[in-house]
Design a protein around this motif. Structure first.
Motif, PDB file in Angstrom:
ATOM      1  N   TYR A 129      22.152 -14.155  -1.909  1.00 53.93           N
ATOM      2  CA  TYR A 129      21.773 -13.412  -0.703  1.00 53.93           C
ATOM      3  C   TYR A 129      21.419 -14.399   0.391  1.00 53.93           C
ATOM      4  CZ  TYR A 129      17.506 -14.540  -3.241  1.00 53.93           C
ATOM      5  OH  TYR A 129      16.549 -15.210  -3.957  1.00 53.93           O
ATOM      6  N   ILE A 130      21.286 -13.872   1.598  1.00 57.04           N
ATOM      7  CA  ILE A 130      20.731 -14.643   2.703  1.00 57.04           C
ATOM      8  C   ILE A 130      19.361 -14.028   2.970  1.00 57.04           C
ATOM      9  CG2 ILE A 130      20.917 -15.017   5.208  1.00 57.04           C
ATOM     10  CD1 ILE A 130      24.018 -15.100   4.708  1.00 57.04           C
ATOM     11  N   SER A 131      18.327 -14.835   3.002  1.00 63.32           N
ATOM     12  CA  SER A 131      16.980 -14.286   3.189  1.00 63.32           C
ATOM     13  C   SER A 131      16.786 -13.894   4.651  1.00 63.32           C
ATOM     14  CB  SER A 131      15.921 -15.318   2.785  1.00 63.32           C
ATOM     15  OG  SER A 131      16.098 -15.634   1.420  1.00 63.32           O
ATOM     16  N   ALA A 132      16.880 -12.609   4.905  1.00 62.93           N
ATOM     17  CA  ALA A 132      16.689 -12.128   6.280  1.00 62.93           C
ATOM     18  C   ALA A 132      15.939 -10.814   6.192  1.00 62.93           C
ATOM     19  CB  ALA A 132      18.038 -11.922   6.961  1.00 62.93           C
ATOM     20  N   THR A 143      25.427 -15.361  17.134  1.00 63.54           N
ATOM     21  CA  THR A 143      26.051 -16.290  16.190  1.00 63.54           C
ATOM     22  C   THR A 143      27.526 -15.968  16.015  1.00 63.54           C
ATOM     23  OG1 THR A 143      23.996 -16.015  14.961  1.00 63.54           O
ATOM     24  CG2 THR A 143      25.689 -17.387  13.940  1.00 63.54           C
ATOM     25  N   PRO A 144      28.391 -16.535  16.856  1.00 61.23           N
ATOM     26  CA  PRO A 144      29.821 -16.287  16.632  1.00 61.23           C
ATOM     27  C   PRO A 144      30.269 -16.950  15.324  1.00 61.23           C
ATOM     28  CG  PRO A 144      29.424 -17.366  18.768  1.00 61.23           C
ATOM     29  CD  PRO A 144      28.156 -17.446  17.987  1.00 61.23           C
ATOM     30  N   VAL A 145      31.194 -16.325  14.655  1.00 59.59           N
ATOM     31  CA  VAL A 145      31.750 -16.921  13.430  1.00 59.59           C
ATOM     32  C   VAL A 145      33.243 -17.088  13.665  1.00 59.59           C
ATOM     33  CG1 VAL A 145      32.054 -16.666  10.947  1.00 59.59           C
ATOM     34  CG2 VAL A 145      30.040 -15.688  12.040  1.00 59.59           C
ATOM     35  N   LEU A 185      29.015 -16.311   1.255  1.00 60.57           N
ATOM     36  CA  LEU A 185      27.832 -16.657   2.045  1.00 60.57           C
ATOM     37  C   LEU A 185      27.956 -18.050   2.667  1.00 60.57           C
ATOM     38  CD1 LEU A 185      25.124 -15.220  -0.390  1.00 60.57           C
ATOM     39  CD2 LEU A 185      26.108 -14.119   1.628  1.00 60.57           C
ATOM     40  N   MET A 188      29.633 -18.684   6.181  1.00 62.27           N
ATOM     41  CA  MET A 188      28.964 -18.141   7.369  1.00 62.27           C
ATOM     42  C   MET A 188      27.895 -19.110   7.859  1.00 62.27           C
ATOM     43  SD  MET A 188      29.472 -14.706   7.846  1.00 62.27           S
ATOM     44  CE  MET A 188      30.326 -13.411   6.992  1.00 62.27           C
ATOM     45  N   GLN A 190      25.154 -18.207   8.967  1.00 60.67           N
ATOM     46  CA  GLN A 190      23.884 -17.648   8.487  1.00 60.67           C
ATOM     47  C   GLN A 190      23.567 -18.131   7.073  1.00 60.67           C
ATOM     48  OE1 GLN A 190      26.554 -16.162   9.814  1.00 60.67           O
ATOM     49  NE2 GLN A 190      26.219 -13.957  10.023  1.00 60.67           N
TER      50      GLN A 190
ATOM     51  N   GLN B 140      22.386 -10.780   7.450  1.00 58.84           N
ATOM     52  CA  GLN B 140      22.513 -10.818   5.986  1.00 58.84           C
ATOM     53  C   GLN B 140      23.818 -11.446   5.526  1.00 58.84           C
ATOM     54  OE1 GLN B 140      22.511  -6.705   5.060  1.00 58.84           O
ATOM     55  NE2 GLN B 140      20.304  -6.583   4.713  1.00 58.84           N
ATOM     56  N   ARG B 146      36.175  -9.825  12.889  1.00 55.73           N
ATOM     57  CA  ARG B 146      35.895 -10.577  14.118  1.00 55.73           C
ATOM     58  C   ARG B 146      37.174 -10.875  14.880  1.00 55.73           C
ATOM     59  NH1 ARG B 146      30.591 -12.826  14.522  1.00 55.73           N
ATOM     60  NH2 ARG B 146      29.386 -12.136  12.735  1.00 55.73           N
ATOM     61  N   GLY B 150      35.397 -15.328  17.705  1.00 53.37           N
ATOM     62  CA  GLY B 150      34.274 -15.355  16.775  1.00 53.37           C
ATOM     63  C   GLY B 150      33.311 -14.201  16.934  1.00 53.37           C
ATOM     64  N   LEU B 151      33.596 -13.318  17.915  1.00 52.51           N
ATOM     65  CA  LEU B 151      32.698 -12.175  18.132  1.00 52.51           C
ATOM     66  C   LEU B 151      33.209 -10.957  17.366  1.00 52.51           C
ATOM     67  CD1 LEU B 151      31.965 -12.688  21.934  1.00 52.51           C
ATOM     68  CD2 LEU B 151      30.678 -13.515  19.953  1.00 52.51           C
ATOM     69  N   GLN B 182      22.029  -7.088  -2.109  1.00 47.66           N
ATOM     70  CA  GLN B 182      21.559  -8.467  -2.202  1.00 47.66           C
ATOM     71  C   GLN B 182      20.106  -8.578  -1.724  1.00 47.66           C
ATOM     72  OE1 GLN B 182      26.107 -10.029  -1.687  1.00 47.66           O
ATOM     73  NE2 GLN B 182      24.627 -10.742  -0.173  1.00 47.66           N
ATOM     74  N   ARG B 186      17.061  -9.719  -4.076  1.00 44.90           N
ATOM     75  CA  ARG B 186      16.139 -10.769  -3.632  1.00 44.90           C
ATOM     76  C   ARG B 186      14.695 -10.334  -3.892  1.00 44.90           C
ATOM     77  NH1 ARG B 186      14.540 -11.274   2.178  1.00 44.90           N
ATOM     78  NH2 ARG B 186      13.109 -13.041   2.249  1.00 44.90           N
TER      79      ARG B 186
END
Lengths: 252, 647
Positions: A129-132, A143-145, A185, A188, A190, B140, B146, B150-151, B182, B186
């Motif tokens: 997971y990502i801790s958010a 945050t563009p990816v 994950l 990314m 993130q 997350q 996208r 990247g948007l 997830q 956690r």
């Protein structure tokens, strides 16, 4: 159409289990394989026998619940297809079909074709997971990816957690499952802060759960109903090596 | 007294609903809630049943807040809840397209799309929160589609004229659910959430009028266990499987909600079911479920049937001028993108005229020929590849070459347990989130709004509002041997024993199928007074036969899938009756509820705002005994009801 079924019957976790033969005379080629089992079960119930227990839920190939080995292949011989989406038109009239549970040390049989895949949840608990925390997120467009990363991430995130990779692997390894989550994950921005902790914790939990090591046979990727690419395992090895080089855990 | 002689009780009020300017209501409600001291949260126990978008998100968020959460699901892992199957996308008023979208427009579209049978305050809150949901999911790591910069990419969906739907190919539900799953795992790792997979809730424990726990069955050992808490959250999904064939997962059921209903929670608008227009047609009696083809396909696919009755030519040989693109013809401004209820009824209409296609005549074409010529096969494949593959696997036909055949199928239930603005049911301490409640979609849900509502309830609404209840009430500990607990457990074991002792001659599935036929024939796409009265005769008969003649092999002390199904079907046999009564009493047509007697001259749904502008919340009075109707009047201060038009 008529089919002969050889089905693994095992009353509970301690029962030794055995193959039992059944004949279904009135199958139709439009049926899914699970609907064939439904037809068999209706007959078994009416004749006073216990129906064959099997896991299934969405029956549209996305929940990852269905899990059985058909003619030696996890989810059956059809490429990129879960067993709930496998249709009888892919079999010949009069065929004999062998049905067994997913077999792996880390997936104990509960009953008939039902196995316990709780070890997958443990692997995710260890870091998948990502801790958010809810409410803490920045604006989505901050945050563009890059599309290439987003696409590779998506291809890995496709994993439905069914366990076919483990059932197919001669070592009972869950490396494809692991690699898929790490790639999802890790592609990314993130996912970067926890990247190195994540891989070490997930790999350790994987090993503790009784899954075997990877020897690159590639059987997992062949069996995967979602066609998770084999290179996620390279990613797994790359990240694990980088995180542990020199015997120390790398910090973000 | 017969079941249909219901009586009317006192109206039900949403006491938690704030007033004042609509755009400030949620802010003000959040400010007015009492807070639980952070140090006390770990002493507070909350049960969450269900791990879909609403339940998974709620359990994770409550765990993050520091509460002690116990979570249950019937699946072998929380990751498998049926939210995972949602394909198309999630709406959010981000206005990234600069196409005139706004919170107010999403609010407006949703109230209108629901045919003016939802609560304005709730819908506005949903539209506000929609933007935060996207932020949260991106954080997350949800891999949304996208663009090259990247948007985030968006697409449009039925019933709206802006592009506000965020998506992850045809697997948006899967990716959002994995995000929630997830986050949940956690918290399991952090020790705030204890997870019980393969556990099915079979009873609600009510002590001194408050929800204080649940009785569950361990589906592997058959053990009956009671779990106690300070509050209970049901996020157990919809009840579409009352129709046997639906797009729901096989395990989806009403039992948790129905058990709560039997214990005093009002059940609102049960007849509001959504029939989705684009599903793969039924192929035979063996059919165990129906598969949805995402509504997003209607962005590029054109729906048609032959103009002539009995035209059995290969669809590719039928020239354009001999095709009836009936949605484009009837609804020129929305065309193929009319809302689901409208599209489904139009398909039924052409099939009733005997112009339906496919072996059963119950199907219409969804054709991508124009899109492939316009955009190229590659572009179409990138957008819909996985859906096309799924279609081919099921039907054996290649939709790149032959038009798809589709037909409406039961997909979603807008009705559910009645909740106030805080998502609290009429049993204090019992909260209901996601599809299991009734609040936000009125009589028809717009595409890509279910994911939005599930996550809004789970991540952002419930974790705030439940705190108010916990901080405002003294909740003394309930002893594990309290009479209410013992009684609830006994009710569960007695019920299991009586099911197992019947040992009749019909399988559970055969009863379920028969109930499904009754529901589809009389309480499906078109309902009439005669049909509903007929169903109200047939269902109790079938229920009596079930309790005298069902055959369930095996015992209760083992994994027993027939027993699991039997308990669920027993509850569907009660729910079905209530749905038919609700449909009978609501003499108007609205949204997904189409009464044959109430239509406009050109066959559109005719609402009756004067008499039916309310939510119908039903009180249980005993199996087969006439329920009591409590009305919640609906006020429209912002979006004024008009005849919904998509022409």
């Amino acid at each position: 159409m008529k089919v002969n079924l050889r089905v693994w019957r095992q009353h509970d976790a301690v029962d030794k289990g055995r193959m039992v033969e059944y004949v279904v005379e009135d199958a139709s080629e439009d049926m899914s394989f699970l609907e064939l089992l439904d037809v068999l079960n209706e007959k078994l119930i009416l004749s006073g026998e216990e129906p064959v227990a099997f896991d299934h839920d969405c029956r549209e190939g996305i929940c990852g619940t269905c899990s059985m080995v058909v003619d030696g292949h996890p989810h059956g011989p059809e490429k990129a297809t879960t067993v709930c989406q496998l249709h009888m038109r892919k079999f010949n009239d009069g065929a004999t079909i062998t049905v067994e549970p997913f077999r792996a040390g880390a997936f104990p049989v509960i009953k008939d074709l039902v196995v316990d895949r709780g070890a997958f949840d443990k692997i995710i608990q260890a870091g998948g997971y990502i801790s958010a925390n809810t409410g803490s997120a920045p604006e989505a467009h901050s945050t563009p990816v890059p599309k290439a990363n987003a696409d590779r991430s998506f291809a890995a995130a496709n994993c439905i957690g069914c366990g076919a990779c483990v059932a197919a692997c001669p070592n009972g390894s869950a490396s494809l499952f692991l690699g898929a989550k790490l790639t999802h994950l890790g592609e990314m921005p993130q996912g970067q802060p926890e990247r190195w902790e994540r891989v070490v914790n997930m790999v350790e939990t994987h090993d503790d759960a009784g899954f075997g090591g990877c020897t690159n046979t590639g059987a997992c990727a062949t069996a995967c109903p979602k066609e998770i690419p084999l290179d996620v395992i390279s990613q797994l090895n790359h990240d694990y090596l980088k995180a542990t080089v020199g015997g120390r855990r790398k910090k973000a | 007294m017969s079941y249909s002689d219901y009586s009317e009780g006192t109206p039900v009020f949403d006491k938690a609903a704030p007033d004042g300017p609509i755009e400030t209501r949620w802010e003000r409600r959040k400010f007015s809630v009492k807070l639980v001291n952070p140090a006390n949260k770990r002493k507070v126990k909350i049960i969450v049943v269900g791990t879909g978008l609403a339940g998974g998100a709620a359990a994770a968020t409550l765990g993050e807040a520091g509460y002690h959460v116990t979570s249950f699901c019937y699946q072998d892992s929380p990751r498998r809840a049926h939210s995972i199957a949602a394909q198309g996308g999630i709406n959010a008023a981000k206005n990234y397209r600069n196409d005139g979208d706004s919170v107010y427009r999403l609010f407006y579209d949703t109230v209108k799309g629901g045919d003016y049978r939802s609560r304005e305050s709730n819908v506005h809150r949903l539209a506000e929160i929609s933007r935060q949901i996207i932020d949260q999911c991106v954080a997350q790591g949800v891999p949304f589609a996208r663009e090259y910069g990247g948007l985030l990419d968006t697409r449009s969906f039925g019933g709206v004229q802006v592009s506000r739907t965020f998506y992850a190919r045809g697997q948006t539900g899967q990716q959002l659910l994995l995000g929630a799953y997830q986050a949940l795992e956690r918290q399991v790792n952090a020790g705030t959430v204890t997870m019980y997979p393969r556990h099915e809730m079979l009873e609600l424990i009510v002590v001194e009028g408050r929800a204080r726990g649940v009785v569950v069955r361990d589906m592997i050992t058959g053990e009956i266990e009671s779990h106690l808490a300070d509050a209970v959250v049901l996020a157990t999904g919809g009840y579409g499987n009352v129709f046997y064939l639906s797009t729901n997962a096989k395990g989806c059921n009403v039992t948790a909600s129905w058990r709560a209903h039997r214990k005093g929670a009002l059940f609102a608008n049960p007849c509001f079911t959504q029939i989705h227009p684009t599903c793969i047609p039924v192929s035979g009696d063996h059919q165990s479920k129906l598969t949805l083809m995402s509504e997003s396909l209607r962005n590029d696919g054109r729906v048609w049937v032959p103009k002539q009755i009995g035209d059995s030519r290969d669809p590719r040989e039928i020239p354009h001028e001999e095709r009836d693109y009936f949605l484009e013809r009837k609804y020129p401004s929305f065309g193929n993108l009319v809302p689901r209820d409208v599209a489904s009824r139009a398909a039924k209409e052409v099939c009733d005229e005997k112009r339906g296609v496919g072996p059963s005549g119950l199907g219409v074409y969804l054709d991508f020929d124009d899109a492939i010529q316009r955009l190229g096969r590659k572009a179409v494949e990138a957008k819909y590849g996985n859906l096309f593959e799924m279609y081919e696997r099921i039907t054996g036909e290649n939709p790149y070459e032959v038009p798809m055949r589709i037909f409406p199928a039961v997909h979603y239930t807008m009705g559910g347990l009645w909740v106030d603005y805080d998502l609290q049911s009429t049993i204090p301490g019992l909260y209901v989130a996601g599809e299991a409640n009734f609040s936000d979609h009125g009589a028809n849900r717009l595409g890509a709004s279910a994911l939005m509502q599930g996550l809004s309830d789970g991540y952002f609404v419930l974790p705030v509002t439940i705190g108010d209840y916990l901080a405002s009430n003294k909740l003394p500990e309930v002893a594990p041997d309290a009479p209410e607990v013992v009684e609830a457990e006994k009710a569960v074991t007695d019920r299991i024993e009586s099911l197992l002792s019947i040992n009749g001659s019909r399988t559970v599935d055969s009863f379920h199928r028969e109930l499904g036929h009754i529901m589809w024939d009389y309480c499906g796409m078109e309902r009439t007074e005669d049909g509903l009265r007929k169903a109200l005769e047939l269902i109790p008969e079938l229920r009596r036969e079930f309790w005298n003649n069902v055959k369930i092999p095996g015992t209760g002390a083992e994994l027993n899938q027939s027993l699991e199904k039997a308990g669920r079907v027993a509850d569907f046999l009660e729910l079905g009756e209530l749905m038919c009564l609700d449909a009978l009493h609501r003499k108007e047509s609205c949204g997904g509820h189409f009464r044959g007697e109430s239509q406009t001259e050109d066959g559109e749904a005719q609402r009756d705002d004067e008499n039916f502008s309310y939510a119908a919340a039903w009180e249980y009075t005993g199996r087969g005994s006439a329920p009591v109707l409590h009305k919640e009047e609906l006020l429209f201060e912002y979006v004024h009801p008009t005849q919904r038009s998509y022409k």
